[in-house]
Design a protein around this motif. Structure first.
Motif, PDB file in Angstrom:
ATOM      1  N   HIS A 186      -9.418  18.998 -17.194  1.00 16.90           N
ATOM      2  CA  HIS A 186      -9.527  17.555 -16.968  1.00 16.90           C
ATOM      3  C   HIS A 186      -8.235  16.986 -16.386  1.00 16.90           C
ATOM      4  N   LEU A 187      -7.091  17.508 -16.822  1.00 18.55           N
ATOM      5  CA  LEU A 187      -5.819  17.048 -16.273  1.00 18.55           C
ATOM      6  C   LEU A 187      -5.672  17.432 -14.799  1.00 18.55           C
ATOM      7  N   VAL A 188      -6.096  18.651 -14.469  1.00 18.62           N
ATOM      8  CA  VAL A 188      -6.029  19.078 -13.064  1.00 18.62           C
ATOM      9  C   VAL A 188      -6.973  18.242 -12.209  1.00 18.62           C
ATOM     10  N   LEU A 189      -8.151  17.947 -12.744  1.00 21.11           N
ATOM     11  CA  LEU A 189      -9.093  17.096 -12.005  1.00 21.11           C
ATOM     12  C   LEU A 189      -8.520  15.695 -11.802  1.00 21.11           C
ATOM     13  N   SER A 190      -7.868  15.172 -12.824  1.00 25.11           N
ATOM     14  CA  SER A 190      -7.226  13.851 -12.678  1.00 25.11           C
ATOM     15  C   SER A 190      -6.117  13.890 -11.631  1.00 25.11           C
ATOM     16  N   GLY A 191      -5.346  14.993 -11.612  1.00 24.55           N
ATOM     17  CA  GLY A 191      -4.311  15.129 -10.594  1.00 24.55           C
ATOM     18  C   GLY A 191      -4.894  15.196  -9.190  1.00 24.55           C
ATOM     19  N   GLY A 192      -5.991  15.916  -9.029  1.00 24.94           N
ATOM     20  CA  GLY A 192      -6.627  15.982  -7.714  1.00 24.94           C
ATOM     21  C   GLY A 192      -7.138  14.627  -7.253  1.00 24.94           C
ATOM     22  N   ILE A 193      -7.743  13.876  -8.167  1.00 29.25           N
ATOM     23  CA  ILE A 193      -8.223  12.536  -7.809  1.00 29.25           C
ATOM     24  C   ILE A 193      -7.050  11.618  -7.473  1.00 29.25           C
ATOM     25  N   GLY A 194      -5.933  11.764  -8.195  1.00 28.83           N
ATOM     26  CA  GLY A 194      -4.762  10.951  -7.897  1.00 28.83           C
ATOM     27  C   GLY A 194      -4.196  11.227  -6.516  1.00 28.83           C
ATOM     28  N   PHE A 195      -4.127  12.504  -6.128  1.00 27.71           N
ATOM     29  CA  PHE A 195      -3.653  12.832  -4.776  1.00 27.71           C
ATOM     30  C   PHE A 195      -4.617  12.311  -3.707  1.00 27.71           C
ATOM     31  N   LEU A 196      -5.897  12.337  -3.999  1.00 26.01           N
ATOM     32  CA  LEU A 196      -6.861  11.785  -3.049  1.00 26.01           C
ATOM     33  C   LEU A 196      -6.650  10.282  -2.869  1.00 26.01           C
ATOM     34  N   CYS A 197      -6.428   9.576  -3.971  1.00 24.69           N
ATOM     35  CA  CYS A 197      -6.187   8.128  -3.868  1.00 24.69           C
ATOM     36  C   CYS A 197      -4.894   7.825  -3.113  1.00 24.69           C
ATOM     37  N   ALA A 198      -3.835   8.605  -3.393  1.00 20.66           N
ATOM     38  CA  ALA A 198      -2.568   8.389  -2.687  1.00 20.66           C
ATOM     39  C   ALA A 198      -2.716   8.657  -1.185  1.00 20.66           C
TER      40      ALA A 198
ATOM     41  N   LEU B 246       0.821  -1.210   0.000  1.00 24.22           N
ATOM     42  CA  LEU B 246       0.000   0.000   0.000  1.00 24.22           C
ATOM     43  C   LEU B 246       0.857   1.264   0.000  1.00 24.22           C
ATOM     44  N   MET B 247       1.922   1.280   0.765  1.00 26.55           N
ATOM     45  CA  MET B 247       2.774   2.469   0.813  1.00 26.55           C
ATOM     46  C   MET B 247       3.519   2.681  -0.502  1.00 26.55           C
ATOM     47  N   VAL B 248       4.006   1.596  -1.101  1.00 28.37           N
ATOM     48  CA  VAL B 248       4.666   1.736  -2.399  1.00 28.37           C
ATOM     49  C   VAL B 248       3.678   2.199  -3.455  1.00 28.37           C
ATOM     50  N   LEU B 249       2.468   1.673  -3.426  1.00 27.97           N
ATOM     51  CA  LEU B 249       1.446   2.106  -4.383  1.00 27.97           C
ATOM     52  C   LEU B 249       1.078   3.567  -4.170  1.00 27.97           C
ATOM     53  N   SER B 250       1.069   4.006  -2.924  1.00 28.58           N
ATOM     54  CA  SER B 250       0.792   5.413  -2.645  1.00 28.58           C
ATOM     55  C   SER B 250       1.886   6.315  -3.201  1.00 28.58           C
ATOM     56  N   CYS B 251       3.139   5.910  -3.049  1.00 26.28           N
ATOM     57  CA  CYS B 251       4.249   6.714  -3.586  1.00 26.28           C
ATOM     58  C   CYS B 251       4.199   6.774  -5.114  1.00 26.28           C
ATOM     59  N   VAL B 252       3.939   5.637  -5.757  1.00 27.71           N
ATOM     60  CA  VAL B 252       3.870   5.621  -7.222  1.00 27.71           C
ATOM     61  C   VAL B 252       2.709   6.471  -7.718  1.00 27.71           C
ATOM     62  N   THR B 253       1.575   6.385  -7.057  1.00 24.16           N
ATOM     63  CA  THR B 253       0.415   7.195  -7.448  1.00 24.16           C
ATOM     64  C   THR B 253       0.705   8.683  -7.306  1.00 24.16           C
ATOM     65  N   SER B 254       1.379   9.065  -6.232  1.00 20.41           N
ATOM     66  CA  SER B 254       1.721  10.480  -6.050  1.00 20.41           C
ATOM     67  C   SER B 254       2.693  10.961  -7.112  1.00 20.41           C
TER      68      SER B 254
END
Length: 252
Positions: free
Chosen positions: A116-128, A83-91
């Protein structure tokens, strides 16, 4: 301009969360020795992390040993690693996407794809942030449960380490940065992309053929004849005399 500043703020918070997640993943201070009961040993402290196990002496010397076998580790530790490695890769991936979508960059300037790119970045930070929060919460629950277990020996009880607190702070920073980026992308859609767009120029094609000439539609007017030429309707005789361009029957 305000939306651009909000995007920069969200990206900065996400980067802080990303850095904190990497530090928490690498530090061995996930579980520290708990001093419980009559056997209080202050000269040596044991630390357990995701990748290694360390011993700290009162003299300031650290002795660490990396886990040699992955399959021999407990299931909770293997899941925490993943989970931590996946969080780092996602960030990391989210940071690249957010840079391309921010208004302060020149990538696809003036296009609707930026939001749309900024929205994708925000969702990615939320997942991380959620991945990191789940990991540290799971570890905290295990440590607290083992600490208050009466059947567990005192020498096997641990307390929450520094890396867990760093993980909490990093997850909240990532979540906050993701929310700010998502909000900035939604506010930027209503006001446009924030950059002046070029006016559209309408090109008109010239006519295929020129209009018909005016003389071809209407015939030319008849030539003007003076009244003297219409004085006599008789045909001129062969004996008519002319002198200097004047005919004699014009004066008879």
């Amino acid at each position: 301009m305000a939306s651009m500043a909000v995007q920069v703020l969200g990206f900065f918070l996400g980067q802080l969360g990303f850095a904190g997640t990497v530090v928490a993943t690498l530090l061995p201070h996930w579980r520290c020795t708990g001093y419980v009961g009559s056997n209080i040993i202050t000269a040596t402290s044991y630390l357990k992390g995701l990748w290694m196990e360390c011993v700290w002496h009162s003299t300031g010397i650290y002795q660490c040993e990396v886990y040699k076998s992955l399959l021999a580790l407990p299931e909770d530790l293997q899941a925490a690693r993943a989970l931590m490695v996946l969080s780092c890769v996602t960030s990391a991936l989210t940071s690249a996407v957010s840079v391309l979508g921010m208004k302060c960059t020149r990538f696809v300037r003036g296009s609707a794809i930026k939001s749309h790119l900024v929205l994708s970045g925000g969702i990615g930070f939320l997942c991380a942030g959620l991945l990191c929060l789940v990991t540290v919460s799971w570890t905290t629950n295990d440590v607290v449960k083992d600490f208050f277990d009466p059947f567990l020996p005192s020498g096997m009880k641990y307390e929450i380490g520094l890396a867990v607190y760093i993980g909490y702070a990093s997850s909240f920073l990532s979540l906050t940065g993701g929310l700010v980026l998502c909000w900035s992308s939604g506010s930027g859609r209503g006001s446009g992309s924030g950059w002046p767009q070029r006016p559209l120029h309408i090109h008109r094609n010239p006519p295929l053929s020129p209009p018909p000439a005016f003389n071809n539609i209407y015939p030319p007017a008849p030539p003007y004849k003076p009244a003297e030429a219409l004085k006599d309707n008789r045909a001129p005789s062969l004996c008519s005399l002319s002198s200097s361009g004047y005919r004699l029957n014009n004066y008879v």
